[in-house]
Design a protein around this motif. Structure first.
Motif, mmCIF file in Angstrom:
data_model
loop_
_atom_site.group_PDB
_atom_site.id
_atom_site.type_symbol
_atom_site.label_atom_id
_atom_site.label_comp_id
_atom_site.label_asym_id
_atom_site.label_seq_id
_atom_site.Cartn_x
_atom_site.Cartn_y
_atom_site.Cartn_z
ATOM 1 N N PHE A 125 100.341 -33.540 -80.892
ATOM 2 C CA PHE A 125 101.191 -33.886 -79.677
ATOM 3 C C PHE A 125 100.435 -35.480 -79.021
ATOM 4 C CE2 PHE A 125 101.843 -35.516 -75.839
ATOM 5 C CZ PHE A 125 103.303 -34.901 -75.056
ATOM 6 N N MET A 126 99.283 -35.600 -79.557
ATOM 7 C CA MET A 126 98.429 -36.342 -79.340
ATOM 8 C C MET A 126 98.235 -37.484 -80.272
ATOM 9 S SD MET A 126 97.727 -36.319 -75.950
ATOM 10 C CE MET A 126 96.847 -37.645 -75.448
ATOM 11 N N MET A 127 98.968 -37.000 -81.295
ATOM 12 C CA MET A 127 98.582 -37.853 -82.347
ATOM 13 C C MET A 127 99.147 -38.468 -82.626
ATOM 14 S SD MET A 127 96.979 -36.188 -85.810
ATOM 15 C CE MET A 127 96.270 -37.374 -86.642
ATOM 16 N N TYR A 128 100.716 -38.465 -81.889
ATOM 17 C CA TYR A 128 102.003 -38.564 -81.907
ATOM 18 C C TYR A 128 102.164 -39.308 -81.158
ATOM 19 C CZ TYR A 128 106.989 -39.332 -80.839
ATOM 20 O OH TYR A 128 108.302 -39.518 -81.202
ATOM 21 N N TYR A 129 101.484 -38.968 -79.955
ATOM 22 C CA TYR A 129 102.179 -40.409 -78.661
ATOM 23 C C TYR A 129 100.763 -41.002 -78.242
ATOM 24 C CZ TYR A 129 100.406 -41.308 -73.811
ATOM 25 O OH TYR A 129 100.285 -41.889 -72.618
ATOM 26 N N ASN A 130 99.627 -41.356 -79.513
ATOM 27 C CA ASN A 130 98.913 -42.656 -79.513
ATOM 28 C C ASN A 130 100.093 -43.051 -80.641
ATOM 29 O OD1 ASN A 130 96.786 -42.202 -77.804
ATOM 30 N ND2 ASN A 130 96.190 -40.689 -79.335
ATOM 31 N N GLY A 131 100.484 -43.075 -81.010
ATOM 32 C CA GLY A 131 101.456 -43.826 -81.991
ATOM 33 C C GLY A 131 101.759 -43.756 -83.825
ATOM 34 N N TYR A 132 100.981 -42.028 -83.764
ATOM 35 C CA TYR A 132 100.857 -41.664 -85.479
ATOM 36 C C TYR A 132 102.891 -41.551 -85.410
ATOM 37 C CZ TYR A 132 96.631 -42.469 -85.720
ATOM 38 O OH TYR A 132 95.149 -43.008 -86.301
ATOM 39 N N LYS A 133 103.392 -41.701 -86.745
ATOM 40 C CA LYS A 133 104.230 -41.461 -87.311
ATOM 41 C C LYS A 133 104.628 -39.277 -87.641
ATOM 42 C CE LYS A 133 106.492 -46.056 -88.196
ATOM 43 N NZ LYS A 133 105.597 -46.479 -86.934
ATOM 44 N N TYR A 134 105.831 -39.055 -87.302
ATOM 45 C CA TYR A 134 105.563 -37.805 -88.548
ATOM 46 C C TYR A 134 104.937 -37.882 -89.651
ATOM 47 C CZ TYR A 134 108.862 -36.310 -84.363
ATOM 48 O OH TYR A 134 109.437 -36.002 -83.336
ATOM 49 N N GLU A 135 105.304 -38.489 -91.112
ATOM 50 C CA GLU A 135 104.819 -38.865 -92.014
ATOM 51 C C GLU A 135 103.283 -38.301 -91.874
ATOM 52 O OE1 GLU A 135 107.355 -40.279 -90.980
ATOM 53 O OE2 GLU A 135 109.213 -38.900 -91.536
ATOM 54 N N GLU A 136 102.752 -39.242 -90.673
ATOM 55 C CA GLU A 136 101.535 -39.831 -90.744
ATOM 56 C C GLU A 136 99.955 -39.148 -90.096
ATOM 57 O OE1 GLU A 136 101.538 -44.835 -90.380
ATOM 58 O OE2 GLU A 136 101.287 -42.971 -88.135
ATOM 59 N N ILE A 137 100.938 -38.086 -89.593
ATOM 60 C CA ILE A 137 100.559 -36.828 -88.876
ATOM 61 C C ILE A 137 100.159 -35.849 -90.008
ATOM 62 C CG2 ILE A 137 100.553 -35.295 -87.151
ATOM 63 C CD1 ILE A 137 101.665 -37.292 -85.795
ATOM 64 N N SER A 138 101.866 -35.691 -91.063
ATOM 65 C CA SER A 138 101.609 -34.744 -91.497
ATOM 66 C C SER A 138 100.510 -34.943 -92.492
ATOM 67 C CB SER A 138 102.983 -34.938 -92.355
ATOM 68 O OG SER A 138 102.833 -33.436 -92.723
ATOM 69 N N GLU A 139 100.827 -35.852 -93.169
ATOM 70 C CA GLU A 139 99.710 -36.231 -94.289
ATOM 71 C C GLU A 139 98.255 -36.251 -93.190
ATOM 72 O OE1 GLU A 139 99.783 -40.422 -95.871
ATOM 73 O OE2 GLU A 139 101.770 -40.031 -96.009
ATOM 74 N N ILE A 140 98.199 -36.651 -92.199
ATOM 75 C CA ILE A 140 96.527 -36.842 -92.032
ATOM 76 C C ILE A 140 96.068 -34.932 -91.793
ATOM 77 C CG2 ILE A 140 94.467 -37.163 -89.681
ATOM 78 C CD1 ILE A 140 96.229 -39.753 -89.968
ATOM 79 N N LEU A 141 96.816 -33.906 -90.954
ATOM 80 C CA LEU A 141 96.582 -32.733 -90.848
ATOM 81 C C LEU A 141 96.591 -32.061 -91.874
ATOM 82 C CD1 LEU A 141 97.612 -32.233 -87.578
ATOM 83 C CD2 LEU A 141 95.685 -33.456 -87.953
ATOM 84 N N SER A 142 97.570 -32.509 -93.268
ATOM 85 C CA SER A 142 97.840 -31.643 -94.258
ATOM 86 C C SER A 142 98.461 -30.315 -94.103
ATOM 87 C CB SER A 142 96.527 -31.175 -95.100
ATOM 88 O OG SER A 142 95.594 -32.616 -95.388
#
Length: 167
Positions: A125-142
């Motif tokens: 949630f905090m990654m999304y709140y800080n402006g990351y897009k769903y796809e970016e979060i998916s890649e970063i967290l694998s």
């Protein structure tokens, strides 16, 4: 096609581009800037234009994408321009010193409640709140995209449940 021929071709659509820019920006100065930026990008990428294709559609796409990118950039800057008389919104904080101290306590309580939620949900949630897009979060967290969406939804739900009495 030479650069000058190409320049003449795109200038023949000047009225169309100006009308479109004004429709998108709803501001005369901003529409002039958008039109100029569109011409600049069109000339810079003239080698990518294939003769015989729809030049008007090509210019429209350039303008639309330029407008969208500028909007996203300004949205991400989180800038606030106070155009009210006497800078009302900027000066409002000077009279509310007590409210500021309450806000600190409120923020601490809220962060305490948020941090009591499972770390996997809060992190996503905090990654999304800080402006990351769903796809970016998916890649970063694998993790799969569906998992990202699910975690963000569940984090919101859990935060609402924890803070429902606080409202």
């Amino acid at each position: 096609m030479t650069k000058s021929e190409f320049g003449t071709l795109i200038l023949s659509h000047q009225s169309f581009l100006k009308q479109l820019a004004l429709k998108l920006t709803k501001d005369a100065e901003a529409s002039n800037d958008l039109t100029q930026e569109t011409y600049y990008k069109a000339i810079r990428n003239s080698d990518k234009f294939q003769q015989g294709t729809n030049i008007k559609g090509w210019l429209y796409t350039i303008m639309k994408n330029t407008f969208i990118n500028a909007y996203r950039k300004s949205k991400n800057q989180n800038t606030f321009v106070d155009e009210t008389e006497n800078k009302y919104f900027i000066n409002i904080g000077q009279t509310e010193k007590v409210a500021q101290t309450d806000a600190i306590v409120d923020r601490e309580y809220m962060m305490e409640q948020i941090n009591s939620i499972e770390k996997t949900y809060v992190e996503t949630f905090m990654m999304y709140y800080n402006g990351y897009k769903y796809e970016e979060i998916s890649e970063i967290l694998s993790i799969p995209l569906g998992t990202v969406k699910s975690r963000i939804f569940l984090a919101r739900k859990k935060m609402q449940d924890k803070l429902k009495d606080y409202r």
